[in-house]
Motif scaffolding. Structure first.
Motif, PDB file in Angstrom:
ATOM      1  N   GLU A 112      28.047  44.926  38.178  1.00 46.54           N
ATOM      2  CA  GLU A 112      26.734  45.138  37.597  1.00 46.54           C
ATOM      3  C   GLU A 112      26.342  46.609  37.612  1.00 46.54           C
ATOM      4  OE1 GLU A 112      23.944  42.629  39.533  1.00 46.54           O
ATOM      5  OE2 GLU A 112      24.947  40.766  38.918  1.00 46.54           O
ATOM      6  N   ASN A 113      26.819  47.317  38.602  1.00 42.40           N
ATOM      7  CA  ASN A 113      26.535  48.748  38.721  1.00 42.40           C
ATOM      8  C   ASN A 113      27.858  49.501  38.837  1.00 42.40           C
ATOM      9  OD1 ASN A 113      23.571  48.476  38.890  1.00 42.40           O
ATOM     10  ND2 ASN A 113      24.027  47.445  40.822  1.00 42.40           N
ATOM     11  N   GLY A 114      27.771  50.810  39.001  1.00 37.10           N
ATOM     12  CA  GLY A 114      28.975  51.607  39.069  1.00 37.10           C
ATOM     13  C   GLY A 114      29.675  51.503  40.409  1.00 37.10           C
ATOM     14  N   LEU A 115      30.834  52.135  40.488  1.00 35.36           N
ATOM     15  CA  LEU A 115      31.626  52.177  41.711  1.00 35.36           C
ATOM     16  C   LEU A 115      31.395  53.487  42.458  1.00 35.36           C
ATOM     17  CD1 LEU A 115      35.110  50.997  40.373  1.00 35.36           C
ATOM     18  CD2 LEU A 115      33.588  49.677  41.858  1.00 35.36           C
ATOM     19  N   ASP A 116      31.526  53.410  43.771  1.00 33.34           N
ATOM     20  CA  ASP A 116      31.513  54.613  44.590  1.00 33.34           C
ATOM     21  C   ASP A 116      32.923  55.080  44.921  1.00 33.34           C
ATOM     22  OD1 ASP A 116      28.555  54.894  45.108  1.00 33.34           O
ATOM     23  OD2 ASP A 116      28.899  52.845  45.788  1.00 33.34           O
ATOM     24  N   GLY A 117      33.869  54.164  44.913  1.00 35.46           N
ATOM     25  CA  GLY A 117      35.243  54.519  45.189  1.00 35.46           C
ATOM     26  C   GLY A 117      36.196  53.461  44.670  1.00 35.46           C
ATOM     27  N   ALA A 118      37.390  53.901  44.303  1.00 38.16           N
ATOM     28  CA  ALA A 118      38.469  52.986  43.909  1.00 38.16           C
ATOM     29  C   ALA A 118      39.702  53.386  44.707  1.00 38.16           C
ATOM     30  CB  ALA A 118      38.744  53.078  42.414  1.00 38.16           C
ATOM     31  N   VAL A 119      40.390  52.394  45.252  1.00 40.55           N
ATOM     32  CA  VAL A 119      41.566  52.663  46.079  1.00 40.55           C
ATOM     33  C   VAL A 119      42.743  51.845  45.563  1.00 40.55           C
ATOM     34  CG1 VAL A 119      40.157  53.160  48.121  1.00 40.55           C
ATOM     35  CG2 VAL A 119      41.000  50.819  47.733  1.00 40.55           C
ATOM     36  N   THR A 120      43.940  52.329  45.853  1.00 45.48           N
ATOM     37  CA  THR A 120      45.143  51.593  45.460  1.00 45.48           C
ATOM     38  C   THR A 120      46.319  52.115  46.270  1.00 45.48           C
ATOM     39  OG1 THR A 120      46.557  50.948  43.599  1.00 45.48           O
ATOM     40  CG2 THR A 120      45.636  53.174  43.543  1.00 45.48           C
ATOM     41  N   THR A 121      47.239  51.225  46.599  1.00 44.32           N
ATOM     42  CA  THR A 121      48.469  51.632  47.267  1.00 44.32           C
ATOM     43  C   THR A 121      49.654  50.920  46.617  1.00 44.32           C
ATOM     44  OG1 THR A 121      48.244  49.894  48.955  1.00 44.32           O
ATOM     45  CG2 THR A 121      47.386  52.068  49.492  1.00 44.32           C
ATOM     46  N   THR A 122      50.632  51.700  46.215  1.00 43.85           N
ATOM     47  CA  THR A 122      51.885  51.215  45.609  1.00 43.85           C
ATOM     48  C   THR A 122      51.638  50.147  44.553  1.00 43.85           C
ATOM     49  OG1 THR A 122      52.258  49.571  47.381  1.00 43.85           O
ATOM     50  CG2 THR A 122      53.194  51.769  47.693  1.00 43.85           C
ATOM     51  N   ALA A 123      50.632  50.358  43.702  1.00 44.97           N
ATOM     52  CA  ALA A 123      50.281  49.330  42.719  1.00 44.97           C
ATOM     53  C   ALA A 123      50.250  49.831  41.281  1.00 44.97           C
ATOM     54  CB  ALA A 123      48.921  48.720  43.061  1.00 44.97           C
ATOM     55  N   LEU A 124      50.194  51.142  41.059  1.00 46.32           N
ATOM     56  CA  LEU A 124      50.064  51.661  39.696  1.00 46.32           C
ATOM     57  C   LEU A 124      51.348  52.266  39.161  1.00 46.32           C
ATOM     58  CD1 LEU A 124      46.542  53.377  39.829  1.00 46.32           C
ATOM     59  CD2 LEU A 124      47.118  51.024  39.191  1.00 46.32           C
ATOM     60  N   HIS A 125      52.392  52.345  39.994  1.00 47.54           N
ATOM     61  CA  HIS A 125      53.611  53.021  39.547  1.00 47.54           C
ATOM     62  C   HIS A 125      54.354  52.256  38.465  1.00 47.54           C
ATOM     63  CE1 HIS A 125      54.769  50.766  43.310  1.00 47.54           C
ATOM     64  NE2 HIS A 125      55.497  50.174  42.390  1.00 47.54           N
ATOM     65  N   TYR A 126      54.028  50.965  38.272  1.00 43.58           N
ATOM     66  CA  TYR A 126      54.718  50.200  37.237  1.00 43.58           C
ATOM     67  C   TYR A 126      54.169  50.489  35.842  1.00 43.58           C
ATOM     68  CZ  TYR A 126      50.666  47.101  37.027  1.00 43.58           C
ATOM     69  OH  TYR A 126      49.403  46.617  36.872  1.00 43.58           O
ATOM     70  N   LEU A 127      53.021  51.159  35.738  1.00 44.33           N
ATOM     71  CA  LEU A 127      52.430  51.450  34.436  1.00 44.33           C
ATOM     72  C   LEU A 127      53.107  52.665  33.810  1.00 44.33           C
ATOM     73  CD1 LEU A 127      48.624  51.071  35.254  1.00 44.33           C
ATOM     74  CD2 LEU A 127      50.039  49.463  33.972  1.00 44.33           C
ATOM     75  N   GLN A 128      53.472  52.539  32.537  1.00 42.20           N
ATOM     76  CA  GLN A 128      53.972  53.691  31.807  1.00 42.20           C
ATOM     77  C   GLN A 128      52.824  54.673  31.573  1.00 42.20           C
ATOM     78  OE1 GLN A 128      56.724  52.807  28.536  1.00 42.20           O
ATOM     79  NE2 GLN A 128      56.630  50.659  29.150  1.00 42.20           N
ATOM     80  N   ALA A 129      53.167  55.929  31.319  1.00 45.71           N
ATOM     81  CA  ALA A 129      52.168  56.993  31.284  1.00 45.71           C
ATOM     82  C   ALA A 129      50.989  56.711  30.340  1.00 45.71           C
ATOM     83  CB  ALA A 129      52.828  58.323  30.928  1.00 45.71           C
ATOM     84  N   PRO A 130      51.192  56.213  29.109  1.00 47.24           N
ATOM     85  CA  PRO A 130      50.022  55.942  28.257  1.00 47.24           C
ATOM     86  C   PRO A 130      49.086  54.888  28.847  1.00 47.24           C
ATOM     87  CG  PRO A 130      52.026  56.044  26.942  1.00 47.24           C
ATOM     88  CD  PRO A 130      52.461  56.032  28.365  1.00 47.24           C
ATOM     89  N   ALA A 131      49.653  53.826  29.432  1.00 46.31           N
ATOM     90  CA  ALA A 131      48.828  52.793  30.063  1.00 46.31           C
ATOM     91  C   ALA A 131      48.166  53.326  31.319  1.00 46.31           C
ATOM     92  CB  ALA A 131      49.672  51.562  30.380  1.00 46.31           C
ATOM     93  N   LEU A 132      48.872  54.207  32.029  1.00 43.85           N
ATOM     94  CA  LEU A 132      48.295  54.796  33.227  1.00 43.85           C
ATOM     95  C   LEU A 132      47.095  55.672  32.872  1.00 43.85           C
ATOM     96  CD1 LEU A 132      48.663  55.096  36.311  1.00 43.85           C
ATOM     97  CD2 LEU A 132      50.107  57.081  35.841  1.00 43.85           C
ATOM     98  N   LEU A 133      47.219  56.474  31.819  1.00 44.29           N
ATOM     99  CA  LEU A 133      46.101  57.305  31.377  1.00 44.29           C
ATOM    100  C   LEU A 133      44.908  56.436  30.978  1.00 44.29           C
ATOM    101  CD1 LEU A 133      44.784  59.959  30.526  1.00 44.29           C
ATOM    102  CD2 LEU A 133      46.005  59.781  28.336  1.00 44.29           C
TER     103      LEU A 133
END
Length: 255
Positions: A112-133
């Motif tokens: 409903e409102n914005g985020l103050d922080g986003a975290v991730t560990t070993t979860a985004l490396h599978y995205l190719q660069a365009p999807a990552l951007l």
């Protein structure tokens, strides 16, 4: 397809042990991520946090202990890991099933409102660069001014010729820390698939898995390339704050 608390506890504890094989100084990396979140949210009494690719809730649980007043939304595409998280950490987060990086995935978060922080560990490396951007842009759009994206992962050096060196340093560090779990990724999943209480969830997981393509390309993206994509996505400042071998915590801040 609910899982009993006892079954969830057993499999989450085994998950924690086998993950030690792959995440160098995993507990310290979690601690550093929590340190950054705590610093970013110091003047925010009830921060809203997003855990990307949460798995069975390892990082969310640690964040909840560090910042008990935070609202945590945890997202993953794996129905089995999410159900283990719900059963073992029922009050830690709001668990959401969505595929990060696909069209409209942020709508499923119900923010409903914005985020103050986003975290991730070993979860985004599978995205190719365009999807990552595209994913970085989505997260930047959700963050309030002063918010941060904190990504803990393995990032190879800019010079590919140094990859063997950083990997060697990591292996030796793990050996000095007391070795590795006897159970690896493949054996954990094989054993979990054989548990009758998890059978339906495992079948659903297999049906939902992508049939082909895309996996692994971003193991070859160094911190500098991630930093470039993050700045293109709208983050004003990007810096690593911790590194051992090629295991790194990268922080991107939004003005």
């Amino acid at each position: 397809m609910s899982v009993s608390m006892e079954t969830a506890r057993t499999w989450v504890e085994r998950w924690e042990r086998q993950q030690q094989r792959y995440a160098l100084d995993r507990e310290e990396r979690f601690t550093v991520i929590c340190d950054v979140v705590e610093h970013v949210c110091v003047d925010r009494p009830r921060p809203t946090l997003l855990d990307l690719g949460c798995g069975p809730g390892s990082l969310s649980a640690r964040l909840s202990r560090r910042l008990p007043e935070a609202e945590i939304v945890a997202v993953d595409m794996d129905p089995m890991l999410l159900e283990l998280a719900r059963a073992h950490h029922p009050h830690v987060a709001r668990w959401v099933n969505a595929v990060i990086g696909t069209d409209g995935w942020t709508d499923a978060l119900g923010l409903e409102n914005g985020l103050d922080g986003a975290v991730t560990t070993t979860a985004l490396h599978y995205l190719q660069a365009p999807a990552l951007l595209k994913t970085y842009r989505s997260i930047a759009a959700l963050l309030r001014p002063g918010g941060a994206l904190i990504n803990g992962d393995h990032f190879p050096p800019d010079a590919r010729s140094c990859s063997d060196l950083t990997a060697h340093v990591g292996r030796r560090r793990a050996e000095r820390a007391g070795g590795m779990s006897h159970e690896d990724w493949e054996s954990w999943w094989s054993a979990a698939a054989a548990d009758p209480e998890l059978a339906n969830l495992f079948e659903q997981r297999e049906r939902n898995r992508p049939s082909s393509g895309g996996g692994g390309e971003n193991w070859h993206l160094p911190v500098s390339r991630h930093a470039q994509l993050l700045r293109e996505a709208g983050f004003s400042r990007v810096t690593p704050v911790w590194q051992v071998g090629d295991s790194c915590v990268l922080v991107a801040l939004k003005d």
